[in-house]
Design an enzyme around this catalytic site. Structure first.
Site, PDB file in Angstrom:
ATOM      1  CB  CYS A 100      45.871 -25.818  55.840  1.00  0.00           C
ATOM      2  SG  CYS A 100      44.669 -25.995  54.512  1.00  0.00           S
ATOM      3  CG  HIS A 243      44.904 -28.610  58.854  1.00  0.00           C
ATOM      4  ND1 HIS A 243      43.769 -27.825  58.751  1.00  0.00           N
ATOM      5  CD2 HIS A 243      45.201 -29.021  57.588  1.00  0.00           C
ATOM      6  CE1 HIS A 243      43.418 -27.765  57.484  1.00  0.00           C
ATOM      7  NE2 HIS A 243      44.255 -28.476  56.763  1.00  0.00           N
ATOM      8  CG  ASN A 273      41.250 -28.793  54.709  1.00  0.00           C
ATOM      9  OD1 ASN A 273      41.277 -27.764  55.379  1.00  0.00           O
ATOM     10  ND2 ASN A 273      42.305 -29.261  54.065  1.00  0.00           N
TER      11      ASN A 273
END
Ligand code: COA
Length: 320
Positions: A100, A243, A273
């Site tokens: 990520c 993020h 996500n």
């Protein structure tokens, strides 16, 4: 984005969960999942082409393509396929894996080639297909993730116009066990007295509470460090672009700096996500709907498996 949506109600037909639980713990309402007729490569090409068109570039003027992904279509590298499909015949293309944090690490890596004068134009893509790697029977993880791809076109400029004002990046492999996607060691016979390990990965393994604690501790710390070294007052930021993991993480980070929640970009309700794709997808949406304007000051932070995390301060230039 992939065309197929999967909302919380639909997901609760697969695992024992419900919309209220997912919304209150994460802020996620729906996510996209790559289905038939789409691939990660096709999404990357679409995102890459849109970014090149927005920048007004010819594909053969690109020097570098880096794809941030942990879920390549080809373990040997997916970026060269994207290079060929986009017609970026003069670009060197390779993948970079940092889960990520991948987009942020890739943006910073690409910018070093531009800053040292060896390259002029780079296409930075963040894309992941975690739907292929979650255990769809594990309600602690499968609710969180979605698929997607986003891209940013960046170009070398004079030092005074440079949009990347500063960055910090970090890794801590000693805490890597709380979020990983490891190869399983299954030993199979090869010849007399010889074995080999079959290439198979186990699904995403996560200790949610540890990852949560890591994010709300390390992201504010690295941002604070970056703001201090760049002599930036948090109140002067136009946007916080984090993020997109969990709305509670986004809010907690903003609260640490007394940044109003309206300045925190968020689209995770619709996409979940998407790993390396969250930051470019969010940036693209906010640029296209006019929230992010040229000259805006953006603090961005990526964090995730590795463990890895980082932050960058960006003066958004927009298409020059
Ligand atoms: N639906 C319904 N109930 C669920 C559930 C789900 N999808 N997942 C877990 N539960 C249950 C658990 O079984 C537990 O029940 P119990 O108390 O009876 O044992 C309860 O809810 C609480 O579980 P817990 O794991 O403590 O929840 P949490 O508050 O820590 O929230 C996360 C879980 C995953 C949402 C949260 O830890 C998180 O967001 N962590 C960060 C993850 C992340 O962002 N990862 C990617 C980083 S890049």
């Amino acid at each position: 984005m992939p065309s197929q949506t999967l909302n919380n109600e639909q997901l609760s037909l697969k695992v024992e969960t419900n919309d209220a639980w997912i919304r209150s713990r994460t802020g996620i309402i729906s996510r996209r999942v790559i289905g038939e007729g789409e691939t990660l490569t096709s999404l990357c090409c679409q995102a890459g082409k849109e970014a090149i068109d927005m920048a007004g570039w010819e594909p053969d003027s690109i020097d570098l393509i880096i794809l941030a992904t942990s879920t390549p279509d080809d373990l040997f590298g997916t970026a060269p396929q994207i290079q060929a499909l986009l017609g970026a015949s003069n670009a060197v293309a390779f993948d970079l894996t940092a889960a990520c944090s991948g987009f942020l690490f890739t943006l910073i890596t690409a910018s070093q080639f531009l800053k040292n004068g060896s390259m002029q134009r780079a296409l930075v893509i963040g894309a992941d297909q975690l739907s292929s790697w979650v255990d769809w029977n594990d309600r602690r993880t499968c609710i969180l993730f979605g698929d997607g791809a986003g891209a940013v076109a960046i170009e070398a400029t004079s030092p005074e116009k440079c949009g990347l004002l500063g960055f910090k990046i970090k890794s801590d492999g000693s805490r890597g066990d709380c979020l990983n996607l490891r190869q399983e060691a299954s030993h199979l016979p090869l010849t007399e007295g010889r074995t080999y390990q079959k290439g198979e990965f186990s699904p995403i393994n996560m200790n949610g509470q540890e990852v949560y604690k890591f994010a709300v501790r390390e992201v504010p710390a690295i941002l604070e460090n970056l703001l201090k070294t760049t002599d930036t007052d948090p109140q002067s930021l136009d946007w916080l672009l984090l993020h997109q993991a969990n709305q509670r993480i986004l809010d907690a980070v903003a609260d640490r700096f007394s940044i109003p929640h309206q300045k925190v970009l968020s689209n995770l309700a619709n996409y979940g996500n998407t790993s390396a794709a969250t930051i470019p997808l969010m940036l693209d949406e906010a640029v296209k709907d006019g929230r992010v304007k040229p000259n805006h000051l953006i603090a961005t932070s990526g964090f995730g498996a590795g463990l890895s995390w980082g932050a960058a301060l960006i003066r958004w230039q927009g298409p020059l």
